[in-house]
Write an enzyme that holds these catalytic residues in place. Structure first.
Site, PDB file in Angstrom:
ATOM      1  N   SER A  86      58.093  36.193  79.304  1.00  0.00           N
ATOM      2  CA  SER A  86      58.148  34.912  78.593  1.00  0.00           C
ATOM      3  C   SER A  86      59.351  34.716  77.672  1.00  0.00           C
ATOM      4  CB  SER A  86      56.868  34.750  77.773  1.00  0.00           C
ATOM      5  OG  SER A  86      56.845  35.690  76.710  1.00  0.00           O
ATOM      6  N   THR A 134      55.673  25.457  81.113  1.00  0.00           N
ATOM      7  CA  THR A 134      56.477  25.256  79.901  1.00  0.00           C
ATOM      8  C   THR A 134      57.336  23.993  80.002  1.00  0.00           C
ATOM      9  OG1 THR A 134      58.381  26.144  78.714  1.00  0.00           O
ATOM     10  CG2 THR A 134      58.111  26.919  80.942  1.00  0.00           C
ATOM     11  N   ASP A 135      57.669  23.425  78.851  1.00  0.00           N
ATOM     12  CA  ASP A 135      58.569  22.262  78.816  1.00  0.00           C
ATOM     13  C   ASP A 135      59.982  22.632  79.261  1.00  0.00           C
ATOM     14  OD1 ASP A 135      59.293  23.782  76.566  1.00  0.00           O
ATOM     15  OD2 ASP A 135      59.138  22.122  75.143  1.00  0.00           O
ATOM     16  N   GLU A 136      60.293  23.952  79.267  1.00  0.00           N
ATOM     17  CA  GLU A 136      61.664  24.365  79.570  1.00  0.00           C
ATOM     18  C   GLU A 136      62.067  24.038  81.003  1.00  0.00           C
ATOM     19  OE1 GLU A 136      62.872  28.063  77.820  1.00  0.00           O
ATOM     20  OE2 GLU A 136      61.320  27.944  76.287  1.00  0.00           O
ATOM     21  N   TYR A 174      64.518  32.466  82.870  1.00  0.00           N
ATOM     22  CA  TYR A 174      63.094  32.291  82.538  1.00  0.00           C
ATOM     23  C   TYR A 174      62.601  30.938  83.024  1.00  0.00           C
ATOM     24  CZ  TYR A 174      59.087  30.828  79.705  1.00  0.00           C
ATOM     25  OH  TYR A 174      57.877  30.320  79.294  1.00  0.00           O
ATOM     26  N   LYS A 178      59.813  29.901  85.922  1.00  0.00           N
ATOM     27  CA  LYS A 178      58.608  29.102  85.631  1.00  0.00           C
ATOM     28  C   LYS A 178      58.590  27.830  86.481  1.00  0.00           C
ATOM     29  CE  LYS A 178      55.801  29.757  82.958  1.00  0.00           C
ATOM     30  NZ  LYS A 178      54.500  30.484  83.086  1.00  0.00           N
ATOM     31  N   ASN A 203      57.050  24.736  72.572  1.00  0.00           N
ATOM     32  CA  ASN A 203      57.041  26.043  71.889  1.00  0.00           C
ATOM     33  C   ASN A 203      55.784  26.220  71.043  1.00  0.00           C
ATOM     34  OD1 ASN A 203      59.952  25.562  72.510  1.00  0.00           O
ATOM     35  ND2 ASN A 203      60.168  27.522  71.478  1.00  0.00           N
ATOM     36  N   GLY A 306      73.907  29.422  77.730  1.00  0.00           N
ATOM     37  CA  GLY A 306      73.137  28.339  78.365  1.00  0.00           C
ATOM     38  C   GLY A 306      72.063  27.748  77.477  1.00  0.00           C
TER      39      GLY A 306
HETATM   40  P1  NAD Z   1      53.585  36.844  76.116  1.00  0.00           P
HETATM   41  O1  NAD Z   1      54.876  37.426  76.573  1.00  0.00           O
HETATM   42  O2  NAD Z   1      53.188  36.992  74.695  1.00  0.00           O
HETATM   43  O3  NAD Z   1      52.388  37.461  76.979  1.00  0.00           O
HETATM   44  C1  NAD Z   1      52.469  37.657  78.366  1.00  0.00           C
HETATM   45  C2  NAD Z   1      51.275  38.510  78.790  1.00  0.00           C
HETATM   46  O4  NAD Z   1      51.339  38.653  80.223  1.00  0.00           O
HETATM   47  C3  NAD Z   1      51.273  39.920  78.211  1.00  0.00           C
HETATM   48  O5  NAD Z   1      49.965  40.268  77.802  1.00  0.00           O
HETATM   49  C4  NAD Z   1      51.720  40.796  79.370  1.00  0.00           C
HETATM   50  O6  NAD Z   1      51.186  42.116  79.313  1.00  0.00           O
HETATM   51  C5  NAD Z   1      51.144  40.023  80.546  1.00  0.00           C
HETATM   52  N1  NAD Z   1      51.852  40.290  81.796  1.00  0.00           N
HETATM   53  C6  NAD Z   1      53.202  40.304  82.001  1.00  0.00           C
HETATM   54  N2  NAD Z   1      53.460  40.616  83.274  1.00  0.00           N
HETATM   55  C7  NAD Z   1      52.267  40.777  83.902  1.00  0.00           C
HETATM   56  C8  NAD Z   1      51.883  41.084  85.235  1.00  0.00           C
HETATM   57  N3  NAD Z   1      52.798  41.292  86.180  1.00  0.00           N
HETATM   58  N4  NAD Z   1      50.567  41.144  85.519  1.00  0.00           N
HETATM   59  C9  NAD Z   1      49.625  40.943  84.548  1.00  0.00           C
HETATM   60  N5  NAD Z   1      49.938  40.680  83.274  1.00  0.00           N
HETATM   61  C10 NAD Z   1      51.249  40.591  82.958  1.00  0.00           C
HETATM   62  O7  NAD Z   1      53.639  35.324  76.563  1.00  0.00           O
HETATM   63  P2  NAD Z   1      53.057  34.028  75.836  1.00  0.00           P
HETATM   64  O8  NAD Z   1      54.034  33.533  74.854  1.00  0.00           O
HETATM   65  O9  NAD Z   1      51.662  34.292  75.427  1.00  0.00           O
HETATM   66  O10 NAD Z   1      53.069  33.014  77.064  1.00  0.00           O
HETATM   67  C11 NAD Z   1      51.955  32.930  77.946  1.00  0.00           C
HETATM   68  C12 NAD Z   1      52.253  31.915  79.022  1.00  0.00           C
HETATM   69  O11 NAD Z   1      52.501  30.646  78.419  1.00  0.00           O
HETATM   70  C13 NAD Z   1      53.483  32.225  79.854  1.00  0.00           C
HETATM   71  O12 NAD Z   1      53.221  31.868  81.185  1.00  0.00           O
HETATM   72  C14 NAD Z   1      54.565  31.352  79.263  1.00  0.00           C
HETATM   73  O13 NAD Z   1      55.536  31.028  80.219  1.00  0.00           O
HETATM   74  C15 NAD Z   1      53.749  30.136  78.860  1.00  0.00           C
HETATM   75  N6  NAD Z   1      54.289  29.351  77.735  1.00  0.00           N
HETATM   76  C16 NAD Z   1      54.631  29.960  76.557  1.00  0.00           C
HETATM   77  C17 NAD Z   1      55.085  29.196  75.493  1.00  0.00           C
HETATM   78  C18 NAD Z   1      55.440  29.821  74.174  1.00  0.00           C
HETATM   79  O14 NAD Z   1      55.922  29.137  73.272  1.00  0.00           O
HETATM   80  N7  NAD Z   1      55.186  31.121  73.961  1.00  0.00           N
HETATM   81  C19 NAD Z   1      55.209  27.801  75.635  1.00  0.00           C
HETATM   82  C20 NAD Z   1      54.843  27.216  76.852  1.00  0.00           C
HETATM   83  C21 NAD Z   1      54.372  28.002  77.881  1.00  0.00           C
HETATM   84  P1  TYD Z   2      62.567  31.259  71.142  1.00  0.00           P
HETATM   85  O1  TYD Z   2      61.508  31.530  70.133  1.00  0.00           O
HETATM   86  O2  TYD Z   2      63.197  32.400  71.858  1.00  0.00           O
HETATM   87  O3  TYD Z   2      61.966  30.189  72.165  1.00  0.00           O
HETATM   88  P2  TYD Z   2      62.688  29.359  73.370  1.00  0.00           P
HETATM   89  O4  TYD Z   2      64.063  29.843  73.537  1.00  0.00           O
HETATM   90  O5  TYD Z   2      61.819  29.686  74.520  1.00  0.00           O
HETATM   91  O6  TYD Z   2      62.615  27.934  72.938  1.00  0.00           O
HETATM   92  O7  TYD Z   2      63.735  30.456  70.422  1.00  0.00           O
HETATM   93  C1  TYD Z   2      63.490  29.231  69.767  1.00  0.00           C
HETATM   94  C2  TYD Z   2      64.821  28.705  69.266  1.00  0.00           C
HETATM   95  O8  TYD Z   2      65.310  29.579  68.250  1.00  0.00           O
HETATM   96  C3  TYD Z   2      65.893  28.669  70.321  1.00  0.00           C
HETATM   97  O9  TYD Z   2      66.688  27.498  70.122  1.00  0.00           O
HETATM   98  C4  TYD Z   2      66.710  29.917  70.084  1.00  0.00           C
HETATM   99  C5  TYD Z   2      66.598  30.116  68.582  1.00  0.00           C
HETATM  100  N1  TYD Z   2      66.638  31.514  68.096  1.00  0.00           N
HETATM  101  C6  TYD Z   2      67.516  31.883  67.077  1.00  0.00           C
HETATM  102  O10 TYD Z   2      68.279  31.052  66.558  1.00  0.00           O
HETATM  103  N2  TYD Z   2      67.514  33.176  66.655  1.00  0.00           N
HETATM  104  C7  TYD Z   2      66.695  34.125  67.199  1.00  0.00           C
HETATM  105  O11 TYD Z   2      66.767  35.317  66.794  1.00  0.00           O
HETATM  106  C8  TYD Z   2      65.785  33.723  68.236  1.00  0.00           C
HETATM  107  C9  TYD Z   2      64.860  34.719  68.868  1.00  0.00           C
HETATM  108  C10 TYD Z   2      65.794  32.402  68.644  1.00  0.00           C
END
Ligand code: NAD
Ligand code: TYD
Length: 367
Positions: A86, A134-136, A174, A178, A203, A306
């Site tokens: 992620s 994700t919105d990305e 990433y 997705k 996010n 990027g």
């Molecule tokens: P995270 O990295 O905290 O957790 C990912 C989990 O997936 C971990 O527990 C890891 O052990 C497990 N995992 C990884 N590879 C695996 C595999 N091959 N088989 C089984 N388990 C596996 O991620 P997160 O931030 O909780 O994100 C969860 C989901 O939400 C992801 O799909 C991410 O793309 C999506 N998402 C996240 C955000 C965000 O802001 N964090 C926003 C939108 C969508």
């Molecule tokens: P991040 O939490 O990695 O989420 P995403 O890139 O998936 O949106 O980053 C959020 C924003 O913060 C992104 O614009 C990158 C920036 N960022 C920093 O400026 N410093 C840092 O150390 C990290 C991890 C992110």
């Protein structure tokens, strides 16, 4: 009773979802399938580990036999696929595992569910699959001309947002992975009538987020008086959603979303990164009384390759169709989150020891 197979339930959002579902419903059983990568942490789930409605399965979503066995053993009504790599910075350093887990893992999960749920007449019964997206996938938006001091648009009526029909245009490995996963999910729906729905969320922040992402990294560094590494000019904008609001959206879409559809999830909480960092400094100082936590810690570092400039979601569809709305304003959510990190030093210590130090060195040494 309904049974929910949650993949990646030991990660940040997945574990919050497991906790949310078990505390919100008495008639929900959760099976959590997780490979326990660096991002998976069973400490997040200590409070439910003895709950008879909770089961943990240590397995990889790419492992066809393990997934098929889990589906056969538990016959879930719902499958919610959180499991993924992620972190954008890790995807830039090592894209291959993102293709493996996020794309091939999703395809394997779809194949296994399709086989397990096939009712012999081309249907899948009442089963439902939700892909957590994700919105990305939409790429990036321009920064509006008129901004509020926090980086949010001054004129939201005349501002561009990501909508469900915005063209897909991922930039990082990433988001490319997705996007591919979403397209496979859609293809399985359109080709086989597979009962899937997709959410795309902005996010997230809140408890149990691994401190490689912006908010927990800045909180943790601020507490320890370490430099706060802001990428580029700090003016990139993200749309922040408190994690419980995302959990609620996933629950609602899984149950009542229209199959084959995409639902954007976001709370119109757009903020510039530098504003986020400054509010974290201010709040950590206020809560701890520690005067050494100051803006002197801010360190501008080399920009991410990027780097998407702005994300901003239009969550109109989920609101109109399902009545979802975010309950936690950013100002409230950030204070709750900071307090959680301050109140849980052992959790933070465990996840930031060992391998985390190597990661930090590798990612930030040359910036
Ligand atoms: P995270 O990295 O905290 O957790 C990912 C989990 O997936 C971990 O527990 C890891 O052990 C497990 N995992 C990884 N590879 C695996 C595999 N091959 N088989 C089984 N388990 C596996 O991620 P997160 O931030 O909780 O994100 C969860 C989901 O939400 C992801 O799909 C991410 O793309 C999506 N998402 C996240 C955000 C965000 O802001 N964090 C926003 C939108 C969508
Ligand atoms: P991040 O939490 O990695 O989420 P995403 O890139 O998936 O949106 O980053 C959020 C924003 O913060 C992104 O614009 C990158 C920036 N960022 C920093 O400026 N410093 C840092 O150390 C990290 C991890 C992110």
């Amino acid at each position: 009773m309904s049974t929910w197979l949650v993949t990646g339930g030991a990660g940040f959002i997945g574990s919050n979802f497991v906790l949310y579902m078990l505390r919100t419903y008495d008639d929900v059983r959760i099976v959590n399938l997780d490979a326990l990568t660096y991002a998976g942490n069973l400490e997040n789930l200590l409070s439910v580990q003895d709950n008879p409605r909770y089961t943990f399965v240590h397995a990889d979503i790419r492992d066809a036999q393990a997934v098929a066995d889990t589906l056969a053993a538990h016959d879930p009504d719902y499958v919610i696929n959180f499991a993924a790599e992620s972190h954008v910075d890790r995807s830039i350093a090592n894209p291959g595992v993102f293709a493996d887990t996020n794309v091939m893992g999703t395809v394997n999960l779809l194949n296994c569910c399709r086989a397990a749920w096939d009712d012999g007449t081309g249907g899948f019964g009442a089963h439902r699959y939700l892909q957590v997206g994700t919105d990305e996938v939409y790429g990036t938006l321009a920064i509006p001309e008129a901004l509020n001091a926090d980086g949010s648009p001054a004129d939201p009526e005349h501002t561009d947002y990501f909508r469900e029909d915005t063209p897909l245009s991922p930039h990082s490995p990433y988001s490319a992975s997705k996007t591919s996963a979403d397209l496979f999910v859609k293809a399985y729906h359109d080709t086989y009538g597979f009962p899937a729905v997709i959410t795309r969320c902005s996010n997230n922040y809140g408890p149990y987020q691994f401190p490689e992402k912006l908010i927990p990294l800045m909180i943790n560094n601020a507490i320890h008086h370490k430099p706060l590494p802001v990428y580029g000019d700090g003016l990139n904008v993200r749309d922040w959603l408190y994690v419980d609001d995302h959990c609620k959206a996933i629950d609602m879409v899984a149950r009542d979303g229209r199959l084959g559809e995409v639902y954007n999830v976001g709370g119109h909480n757009e903020r510039a990164n530098i504003y986020i960092v400054k509010t974290i400094i201010q709040q950590v100082r206020e809560v701890t009384g520690d005067e050494q936590v100051s803006e002197d810690l801010i360190t501008y570092v080399q920009d991410r390759a990027g780097h998407d400039r702005r994300y901003g979601m239009a969550p109109d569809k989920i609101r109109a169709e399902l009545g979802w709305y975010p309950q936690t304003p950013y100002e409230e959510g950030i204070v709750k989150t900071i307090r959680w990190y301050l109140d849980n030093p052992t959790w933070v210590e465990h996840v930031t020891s060992g391998a985390y130090q190597d990661y930090y060195e590798r990612m930030y040494a040359d910036k």
